[in-house]
Design a protein around this motif. Structure first.
Motif: not given
Length: 122
Positions: A9-22
């Motif tokens: 997705x789109x996130x601002x610098x300093x932010x977080x994301x969690x990717x998943x792979x099923x």
């Protein structure tokens, strides 16, 4: 083994994301798993890898201390927690699987997912 990545997705610098792979298939726990990324105009690069047991993890220097790879063999899923994101982390992220951890770290993977876009704005 079929791999389905999600969570970009789109996130601002300093932010977080969690990717998943099923992953499909009953032999998921036999495979080392990893994440790679490819930015526009650049070659695909290694990001992180985890052994079949989850006991060993490896990271590219550029993400060490900010990204964490983990896996849940009961759920046939591998994760990439990305914190303190930077604009230079912008890329399509791919998950991959191989029976050999060494081969996987070199990008010589038997199976690849379709990729998920991560965009970090400044």
């Amino acid at each position: 083994v079929q791999l389905q990545a999600s969570g970009g997705g789109l996130v601002q610098a300093g932010g977080s994301l969690r990717l998943s792979c099923a992953a499909s298939g009953r032999t998921f726990s036999s495979y080392a798993m990893g994440w790679f990324r490819q930015a526009p105009g650049k070659e695909r690069e290694f990001v992180a890898a985890i052994s079949w047991s989850g006991n060993s993890q490896y990271y590219a220097d550029s993400v060490k201390g900010r990204f964490t790879i983990s896996r849940d063999n009961a759920e046939n899923t591998v994760y990439l927690q990305m914190n303190s994101l930077k604009p230079e982390d912008t890329a399509v992220y791919y998950c991959a699987a191989d029976r050999g951890l060494a081969q996987l770290r070199l990008g010589e993977c038997d199976y690849w997912g379709q990729g998920t876009q991560v965009t970090v704005s400044s």
